[in-house]
Design a protein around this motif. Structure first.
Motif, mmCIF file in Angstrom:
data_model
loop_
_atom_site.group_PDB
_atom_site.id
_atom_site.type_symbol
_atom_site.label_atom_id
_atom_site.label_comp_id
_atom_site.label_asym_id
_atom_site.label_seq_id
_atom_site.Cartn_x
_atom_site.Cartn_y
_atom_site.Cartn_z
ATOM 1 N N LEU A 166 0.731 -1.265 -0.118
ATOM 2 C CA LEU A 166 -0.069 -0.008 0.136
ATOM 3 C C LEU A 166 0.915 1.280 -0.043
ATOM 4 C CD1 LEU A 166 -2.927 1.110 0.269
ATOM 5 C CD2 LEU A 166 -2.529 1.198 2.867
ATOM 6 N N TRP A 167 1.747 1.441 0.728
ATOM 7 C CA TRP A 167 2.868 2.566 0.964
ATOM 8 C C TRP A 167 4.073 2.494 0.033
ATOM 9 C CZ3 TRP A 167 0.140 6.214 3.098
ATOM 10 C CH2 TRP A 167 -0.827 5.877 4.017
ATOM 11 N N SER A 168 3.745 1.733 -1.090
ATOM 12 C CA SER A 168 4.853 1.449 -2.208
ATOM 13 C C SER A 168 5.786 2.711 -2.412
ATOM 14 C CB SER A 168 4.251 0.943 -3.390
ATOM 15 O OG SER A 168 4.963 0.882 -4.503
ATOM 16 N N ARG A 169 7.001 2.520 -2.486
ATOM 17 C CA ARG A 169 8.033 3.542 -2.864
ATOM 18 C C ARG A 169 8.058 3.296 -4.383
ATOM 19 N NH1 ARG A 169 11.261 6.001 0.899
ATOM 20 N NH2 ARG A 169 10.822 5.316 3.156
ATOM 21 N N ALA A 301 0.416 -2.212 -4.366
ATOM 22 C CA ALA A 301 1.112 -1.121 -4.796
ATOM 23 C C ALA A 301 0.272 -0.392 -5.994
ATOM 24 C CB ALA A 301 2.396 -1.383 -5.290
ATOM 25 N N ALA A 302 -0.457 -1.473 -6.899
ATOM 26 C CA ALA A 302 -1.368 -0.824 -8.163
ATOM 27 C C ALA A 302 -2.562 -0.437 -7.909
ATOM 28 C CB ALA A 302 -0.906 -2.019 -9.064
ATOM 29 N N HIS A 303 -3.158 -1.441 -6.832
ATOM 30 C CA HIS A 303 -4.630 -1.446 -6.691
ATOM 31 C C HIS A 303 -4.992 -1.824 -5.485
ATOM 32 C CE1 HIS A 303 -4.215 -5.708 -7.480
ATOM 33 N NE2 HIS A 303 -3.554 -5.360 -8.626
ATOM 34 N N PRO A 304 -5.048 -1.380 -4.248
ATOM 35 C CA PRO A 304 -5.331 -1.456 -2.860
ATOM 36 C C PRO A 304 -6.884 -1.879 -2.702
ATOM 37 C CG PRO A 304 -5.069 0.684 -2.794
ATOM 38 C CD PRO A 304 -4.516 0.047 -4.182
ATOM 39 N N VAL A 305 -7.155 -3.015 -2.160
ATOM 40 C CA VAL A 305 -8.796 -3.448 -2.074
ATOM 41 C C VAL A 305 -9.049 -3.644 -0.766
ATOM 42 C CG1 VAL A 305 -10.032 -5.345 -2.632
ATOM 43 C CG2 VAL A 305 -8.189 -5.048 -4.296
ATOM 44 N N GLN A 347 2.568 -3.635 -20.699
ATOM 45 C CA GLN A 347 1.238 -2.877 -20.911
ATOM 46 C C GLN A 347 -0.010 -4.105 -21.383
ATOM 47 O OE1 GLN A 347 0.238 0.032 -21.294
ATOM 48 N NE2 GLN A 347 2.355 0.987 -20.844
ATOM 49 N N GLU A 348 0.621 -5.223 -21.733
ATOM 50 C CA GLU A 348 -0.435 -6.312 -21.958
ATOM 51 C C GLU A 348 -0.806 -6.834 -20.444
ATOM 52 O OE1 GLU A 348 2.202 -9.027 -24.365
ATOM 53 O OE2 GLU A 348 1.529 -7.943 -26.251
ATOM 54 N N TYR A 349 0.200 -6.781 -19.541
ATOM 55 C CA TYR A 349 -0.202 -7.340 -18.240
ATOM 56 C C TYR A 349 -1.384 -6.380 -17.785
ATOM 57 C CZ TYR A 349 0.379 -6.311 -13.293
ATOM 58 O OH TYR A 349 0.173 -5.672 -11.895
ATOM 59 N N GLN A 350 -1.101 -5.050 -17.736
ATOM 60 C CA GLN A 350 -1.911 -4.158 -17.337
ATOM 61 C C GLN A 350 -3.424 -4.379 -17.987
ATOM 62 O OE1 GLN A 350 -1.661 0.477 -16.149
ATOM 63 N NE2 GLN A 350 -1.526 0.077 -18.327
ATOM 64 N N SER A 351 -3.312 -4.541 -19.312
ATOM 65 C CA SER A 351 -4.549 -4.721 -20.073
ATOM 66 C C SER A 351 -5.366 -5.718 -19.582
ATOM 67 C CB SER A 351 -4.312 -4.852 -21.505
ATOM 68 O OG SER A 351 -3.868 -3.675 -22.130
ATOM 69 N N ARG A 352 -4.713 -6.934 -19.236
ATOM 70 C CA ARG A 352 -5.537 -7.903 -18.556
ATOM 71 C C ARG A 352 -5.898 -8.007 -17.359
ATOM 72 N NH1 ARG A 352 -2.141 -13.497 -19.592
ATOM 73 N NH2 ARG A 352 -4.176 -14.537 -18.916
ATOM 74 N N ARG A 353 -5.284 -6.960 -16.398
ATOM 75 C CA ARG A 353 -5.635 -7.147 -14.898
ATOM 76 C C ARG A 353 -6.359 -5.913 -14.715
ATOM 77 N NH1 ARG A 353 -6.413 -10.899 -12.524
ATOM 78 N NH2 ARG A 353 -5.699 -9.925 -10.503
ATOM 79 N N ARG A 354 -6.206 -4.656 -15.264
ATOM 80 C CA ARG A 354 -6.980 -3.503 -14.922
ATOM 81 C C ARG A 354 -8.538 -3.855 -14.641
ATOM 82 N NH1 ARG A 354 -4.937 1.341 -15.203
ATOM 83 N NH2 ARG A 354 -6.421 3.086 -15.242
ATOM 84 N N PRO A 355 -9.359 -4.403 -15.710
ATOM 85 C CA PRO A 355 -10.845 -4.542 -15.595
ATOM 86 C C PRO A 355 -10.973 -5.285 -14.537
ATOM 87 C CG PRO A 355 -10.256 -4.926 -17.974
ATOM 88 C CD PRO A 355 -8.940 -4.836 -17.108
ATOM 89 N N ARG A 356 -10.310 -6.387 -13.973
ATOM 90 C CA ARG A 356 -10.769 -7.328 -13.089
ATOM 91 C C ARG A 356 -10.579 -6.536 -11.513
ATOM 92 N NH1 ARG A 356 -12.294 -12.256 -11.173
ATOM 93 N NH2 ARG A 356 -10.890 -13.191 -9.522
ATOM 94 N N VAL A 357 -9.275 -6.054 -11.543
ATOM 95 C CA VAL A 357 -9.057 -5.320 -10.193
ATOM 96 C C VAL A 357 -9.829 -4.291 -9.875
ATOM 97 C CG1 VAL A 357 -6.720 -6.360 -10.301
ATOM 98 C CG2 VAL A 357 -7.085 -4.185 -10.996
ATOM 99 N N GLN A 358 -10.400 -3.402 -10.921
ATOM 100 C CA GLN A 358 -11.071 -2.380 -10.724
ATOM 101 C C GLN A 358 -12.700 -2.714 -10.645
ATOM 102 O OE1 GLN A 358 -11.141 0.270 -14.043
ATOM 103 N NE2 GLN A 358 -9.216 1.165 -13.417
ATOM 104 N N LYS A 359 -13.095 -4.187 -11.088
ATOM 105 C CA LYS A 359 -14.290 -4.699 -10.316
ATOM 106 C C LYS A 359 -14.178 -5.203 -9.083
ATOM 107 C CE LYS A 359 -17.565 -8.132 -11.722
ATOM 108 N NZ LYS A 359 -17.961 -9.091 -12.754
ATOM 109 N N ILE A 360 -13.198 -5.721 -8.461
ATOM 110 C CA ILE A 360 -13.031 -6.089 -7.476
ATOM 111 C C ILE A 360 -12.772 -5.133 -6.345
ATOM 112 C CG2 ILE A 360 -11.224 -7.373 -5.792
ATOM 113 C CD1 ILE A 360 -12.627 -9.389 -7.675
ATOM 114 N N GLN A 361 -12.327 -3.985 -6.827
ATOM 115 C CA GLN A 361 -12.202 -2.719 -5.954
ATOM 116 C C GLN A 361 -13.605 -2.215 -5.522
ATOM 117 O OE1 GLN A 361 -9.391 -0.513 -8.006
ATOM 118 N NE2 GLN A 361 -8.032 -0.437 -6.279
#
Length: 410
Positions: A166-169, A301-305, A347-361
């Motif tokens: 969460l407090w990622s440098r 670091a990217a998407h705290p839930v 970028q491909e990693y982000q494209s695959r993960r972004r929709p799912r983690v935003q839904k989880i959040q």
């Protein structure tokens, strides 16, 4: 002092960082994990690992090693916190394993951390450097990186993966404006946790279940861990203090402050120990990006839930598997990790993960609001849960627990 012992640097030896190293090793890719602490440890108490998480643990080779330390709850018992009346019993156990192919486990976070650390330490493709806090990243003309630590060491790197929580440098090297926010913007709560021996408890509380007590001001969750020898308890209540620490001590009186209306059985459970630790529930709006050049973020670091779907650590596990797939494909297709294919892979990693983690959040926040409903809305919630078939209610989470990291084409 310069070290050239790995093209891929991972900042953080927590669940996400170690899982990433192990996932890369399954593709025969070496990595170096830099951890700011001087020795391996993990804050926390209980952790729930749904089938989407245990599937990842199997894929990275740690499922069997963790098995002796877990609990396997038979169901989720949702109670009215005021009356102790059971609102619903939702199936876990064999039902969810048969439905999704992997079990629903509960564990002590320290046990998960120890198993991951042991497996990573024993793997010849993984180097773990303790007492190594990443403080700066230098990008060179050829787009390679030099990762520098507070302790004066540096590493040449093709990729830096920020798994430092969460407090990622590391997040500062991707976006310098993204700081966690305490949840008063949403509903202002902190969570306290503890673990106690089950032998100390009233037999009426010793269910092999994830037990939830719901009320407008607060809620309580508990479940047996370590093969049923201990009970992990998490209490979430209103708070105005933005606590950044994951381990601030509080007593049971603090935990009980918003639980005056809780049934005596729940209050007695909370009062059974003074060994509580509290942390503020922080989050931040979705980041514009998880990646920049050769630097990518995973997990908190990217998407705290928020913890209301019990998916924070599991999202880090899923991230680890996906980012390792894309790095592996970049190496297979190009033979090395140059500036172009590294950025494409991230970028491909982000494209695959972004929709799912935003839904989880989003769903986690909504779940928290459901737990804390009051008045007519709480009555409607309880009525719906009582009348709906339990299996149908759980089937509504197939999108969550049925996740699979389908292999990508080479």
């Amino acid at each position: 002092m310069k070290n050239n012992n790995g093209q891929i640097i991972i900042a953080g030896a927590g669940v996400g960082g170690l899982a990433t190293a192990l996932a890369l090793a399954r593709h025969d890719i070496p990595s170096t994990v830099l951890e700011r602490k001087k020795e391996s440890s993990e804050d926390g108490a209980g952790i729930q690992i749904g089938p989407n998480g245990t599937r990842v643990l199997n894929d990275i080779g740690v499922l069997d090693a963790l098995r002796p330390y877990v609990g396997i709850p038979e169901n989720i018992i949702a109670n009215d916190a005021r009356t102790a009346q059971v609102i619903a019993e939702l199936p876990l156990g064999n039902w969810i394993k048969q439905r999704h192919g992997y079990p629903y486990w509960v564990a002590h976070r320290v046990d998960l951390q120890k198993v991951l650390f042991s497996k990573a330490s024993d793997n010849p493709l993984i180097s773990i450097e303790m007492d190594s806090q990443v403080t700066n990243v230098e990008t060179h003309q050829n787009d390679s990186l030099t990762v520098l630590t507070k302790q004066g060491k540096q590493w040449d790197a093709s990729i830096l993966i920020g798994a430092d929580g969460l407090w990622s440098r590391t997040r500062n090297f991707v976006l310098n404006k993204a700081a966690p926010e305490f949840t008063p913007k949403f509903f202002g709560k902190s969570a306290a946790r503890t673990v106690i021996p089950i032998s100390q408890l009233n037999p009426s509380i010793r269910h092999n279940a994830v037990t939830l007590w719901m009320s407008p001001q607060a809620h309580l969750v508990h479940y047996p861990i370590r093969g049923g020898k201990e009970l992990a308890i998490i209490a979430v209540r209103n708070d105005s203090q933005a606590r950044q620490s994951w381990g601030s001590p509080v007593d049971s009186e603090w935990v009980l402050k918003d639980m005056d209306g809780f049934h005596q059985e729940a209050r007695a459970l909370i009062s059974s120990t003074q060994n509580w630790r509290v942390w503020g529930l922080h989050t931040f709006p979705p980041l514009d990006t998880f990646v920049r050049g050769r630097v990518g973020l995973i997990g908190d670091a990217a998407h705290p839930v928020l913890p209301f779907l019990a998916q924070g650590a599991v999202m880090a596990l899923e991230d680890a598997l996906i980012i390792s797939q894309h790095i592996s494909r970049a190496i297979s297709n190009h033979g090395n990790l140059n500036a172009t294919n590294v950025n494409e892979a991230l970028q491909e990693y982000q494209s695959r993960r972004r929709p799912r983690v935003q839904k989880i959040q989003q769903r986690s926040m909504r779940q928290g609001k459901i737990y804390h409903m009051s008045g007519l809305m709480a009555h409607a919630r309880n009525l719906t849960m009582r009348l709906a078939p339990p299996e149908k209610l759980m089937a509504g989470y197939d999108w969550l627990y049925g996740w699979r990291a389908e292999l990508i084409n080479s």
